[in-house]
Write a protein that holds these residues in place. Structure first.
Motif, mmCIF file in Angstrom:
data_model
loop_
_atom_site.group_PDB
_atom_site.id
_atom_site.type_symbol
_atom_site.label_atom_id
_atom_site.label_comp_id
_atom_site.label_asym_id
_atom_site.label_seq_id
_atom_site.Cartn_x
_atom_site.Cartn_y
_atom_site.Cartn_z
ATOM 1 N N ALA A 70 2.586 20.741 36.048
ATOM 2 C CA ALA A 70 1.318 21.221 35.479
ATOM 3 C C ALA A 70 1.538 22.519 34.697
ATOM 4 O O ALA A 70 0.953 22.720 33.632
ATOM 5 N N ARG A 71 2.407 23.395 35.212
ATOM 6 C CA ARG A 71 2.699 24.650 34.501
ATOM 7 C C ARG A 71 3.314 24.351 33.139
ATOM 8 O O ARG A 71 2.899 24.902 32.127
ATOM 9 N N GLN A 72 4.280 23.438 33.122
ATOM 10 C CA GLN A 72 4.939 23.087 31.865
ATOM 11 C C GLN A 72 3.979 22.410 30.889
ATOM 12 O O GLN A 72 4.139 22.533 29.678
ATOM 13 N N MET A 73 2.988 21.704 31.418
ATOM 14 C CA MET A 73 2.010 21.010 30.572
ATOM 15 C C MET A 73 0.832 21.925 30.228
ATOM 16 O O MET A 73 -0.135 21.481 29.614
ATOM 17 N N THR A 74 0.908 23.185 30.638
ATOM 18 C CA THR A 74 -0.146 24.200 30.447
ATOM 19 C C THR A 74 -1.503 23.743 30.983
ATOM 20 O O THR A 74 -2.542 23.971 30.370
ATOM 21 N N LEU A 75 -1.463 23.126 32.161
ATOM 22 C CA LEU A 75 -2.678 22.703 32.860
ATOM 23 C C LEU A 75 -2.878 23.667 34.030
ATOM 24 O O LEU A 75 -2.527 23.371 35.170
ATOM 25 N N ASP A 76 -3.408 24.850 33.717
ATOM 26 C CA ASP A 76 -3.460 25.941 34.677
ATOM 27 C C ASP A 76 -4.271 25.609 35.923
ATOM 28 O O ASP A 76 -3.885 25.941 37.036
ATOM 29 N N ARG A 77 -5.395 24.959 35.743
ATOM 30 C CA ARG A 77 -6.243 24.631 36.900
ATOM 31 C C ARG A 77 -5.518 23.673 37.845
ATOM 32 O O ARG A 77 -5.529 23.848 39.057
ATOM 33 N N SER A 78 -4.846 22.673 37.285
ATOM 34 C CA SER A 78 -4.074 21.733 38.101
ATOM 35 C C SER A 78 -2.910 22.450 38.772
ATOM 36 O O SER A 78 -2.606 22.199 39.941
ATOM 37 N N ARG A 79 -2.248 23.361 38.057
ATOM 38 C CA ARG A 79 -1.147 24.123 38.631
ATOM 39 C C ARG A 79 -1.620 24.929 39.839
ATOM 40 O O ARG A 79 -1.009 24.895 40.903
ATOM 41 N N ARG A 80 -2.744 25.625 39.674
ATOM 42 C CA ARG A 80 -3.272 26.434 40.779
ATOM 43 C C ARG A 80 -3.621 25.557 41.983
ATOM 44 O O ARG A 80 -3.356 25.922 43.126
ATOM 45 N N TRP A 81 -4.218 24.405 41.726
ATOM 46 C CA TRP A 81 -4.587 23.507 42.823
ATOM 47 C C TRP A 81 -3.335 23.026 43.557
ATOM 48 O O TRP A 81 -3.286 23.016 44.788
ATOM 49 N N CYS A 82 -2.300 22.624 42.820
ATOM 50 C CA CYS A 82 -1.071 22.124 43.442
ATOM 51 C C CYS A 82 -0.370 23.234 44.229
ATOM 52 O O CYS A 82 0.160 22.978 45.315
ATOM 53 N N GLU A 83 -0.365 24.445 43.708
ATOM 54 C CA GLU A 83 0.213 25.569 44.445
ATOM 55 C C GLU A 83 -0.558 25.803 45.743
ATOM 56 O O GLU A 83 0.029 26.045 46.794
ATOM 57 N N TRP A 84 -1.885 25.737 45.658
ATOM 58 C CA TRP A 84 -2.717 25.933 46.843
ATOM 59 C C TRP A 84 -2.449 24.843 47.882
ATOM 60 O O TRP A 84 -2.288 25.118 49.064
ATOM 61 N N ARG A 85 -2.385 23.580 47.441
ATOM 62 C CA ARG A 85 -2.155 22.471 48.377
ATOM 63 C C ARG A 85 -0.767 22.587 49.012
ATOM 64 O O ARG A 85 -0.587 22.302 50.191
ATOM 65 N N GLY A 86 0.225 23.026 48.232
ATOM 66 C CA GLY A 86 1.554 23.250 48.789
ATOM 67 C C GLY A 86 1.529 24.330 49.860
ATOM 68 O O GLY A 86 2.169 24.201 50.905
ATOM 69 N N TRP A 87 0.776 25.400 49.599
ATOM 70 C CA TRP A 87 0.630 26.476 50.577
ATOM 71 C C TRP A 87 -0.029 25.945 51.846
ATOM 72 O O TRP A 87 0.392 26.273 52.955
ATOM 73 N N GLU A 88 -1.058 25.109 51.681
ATOM 74 C CA GLU A 88 -1.730 24.523 52.841
ATOM 75 C C GLU A 88 -0.773 23.680 53.678
ATOM 76 O O GLU A 88 -0.773 23.760 54.906
ATOM 77 N N VAL A 89 0.041 22.862 53.015
ATOM 78 C CA VAL A 89 0.981 22.004 53.732
ATOM 79 C C VAL A 89 2.005 22.864 54.480
ATOM 80 O O VAL A 89 2.315 22.607 55.639
ATOM 81 N N GLN A 90 2.480 23.898 53.829
ATOM 82 C CA GLN A 90 3.504 24.747 54.427
ATOM 83 C C GLN A 90 2.976 25.561 55.605
ATOM 84 O O GLN A 90 3.652 25.723 56.605
ATOM 85 N N HIS A 91 1.748 26.069 55.501
ATOM 86 C CA HIS A 91 1.218 26.976 56.517
ATOM 87 C C HIS A 91 0.249 26.317 57.488
ATOM 88 O O HIS A 91 -0.159 26.933 58.460
ATOM 89 N N GLY A 92 -0.150 25.121 57.227
ATOM 90 C CA GLY A 92 -1.077 24.417 58.106
ATOM 91 C C GLY A 92 -2.520 24.800 57.825
ATOM 92 O O GLY A 92 -2.861 25.972 57.772
ATOM 93 N N THR A 93 -3.339 23.823 57.612
ATOM 94 C CA THR A 93 -4.741 24.032 57.286
ATOM 95 C C THR A 93 -5.543 22.863 57.810
ATOM 96 O O THR A 93 -5.070 21.731 57.809
#
Length: 192
Positions: A70-93
């Motif tokens: 998403a970052r490479q495709m300049t889709l900032d909103r999608s990039r932020r969402w994917c980063e957030w979901r990765g953080w959730e998976v890593q830290h538990g939510t």
């Protein structure tokens, strides 16, 4: 020097991390993603992968691949969402889906405006054992908590100008805030 794959390769790698029977809530499947990839519909493939990842368990690597694509495709909103979901998976939510009433049940009749930034008010049913509404006491507690938090935020941002435009993950900003509060106490003899 580390080789960085292009967004299209990252999307292909991400789809291979999902089970073949993975399906999004709206019924799209991994097979559908593969079709979009074959037709070079990269943005659509990314969007469907995000939907599937939101519906079934996905690993941190999956979300990291999608965030970089998403970052490479300049889709900032999608990039932020994917980063957030990765953080959730890593830290538990605990993920909860809240649903509003439909219009036929007395719910909204028009769409929300904006970029998904909405602070809805939910009736969480604060009632006393006798059945009477205890909203005044609840509102008082909430105002008190918000007041302290807003005062602390303002104090930090006035004293430490570098914090005015900080936008970090919650863990990092918590560490910075703790350190700033210690400095406030030691340097200025105050925390409130």
């Amino acid at each position: 020097m580390h080789h960085m794959d292009d967004a299209f390769t990252l999307i292909r790698q991400a789809v291979n991390l999902l089970p073949e029977d993975a399906t999004a809530e709206n019924g799209v499947t991994v097979g559908d993603v593969r079709e979009y990839i074959a037709h070079q519909e990269w943005e659509m493939a990314l969007g469907i992968l995000i939907e599937i990842g939101d519906s079934c368990p996905a690993c941190v690597e999956f979300w990291d691949l999608l965030a970089e694509a998403a970052r490479q495709m300049t889709l900032d909103r999608s990039r932020r969402w994917c980063e957030w979901r990765g953080w959730e998976v890593q830290h538990g939510t605990v993920r909860v889906t809240l649903s509003l009433l439909g219009p036929e049940e007395g719910g909204r009749r028009s769409a929300f405006s904006g970029d998904g930034r909405l602070r809805p008010l939910w009736d969480i049913g604060h009632r006393t054992p006798g059945g009477t509404d205890d909203a005044k006491a609840f509102d008082s507690v909430i105002r008190g908590v918000h007041g302290v938090a807003e005062r602390a935020n303002a104090l930090l941002k006035v004293t430490f100008k570098a914090l005015r435009r900080v936008s970090l993950d919650p863990k990092a900003i918590t560490r910075i805030t703790r350190a700033a509060l210690v400095l406030l106490q030691m340097e200025h003899g105050r925390t409130s």
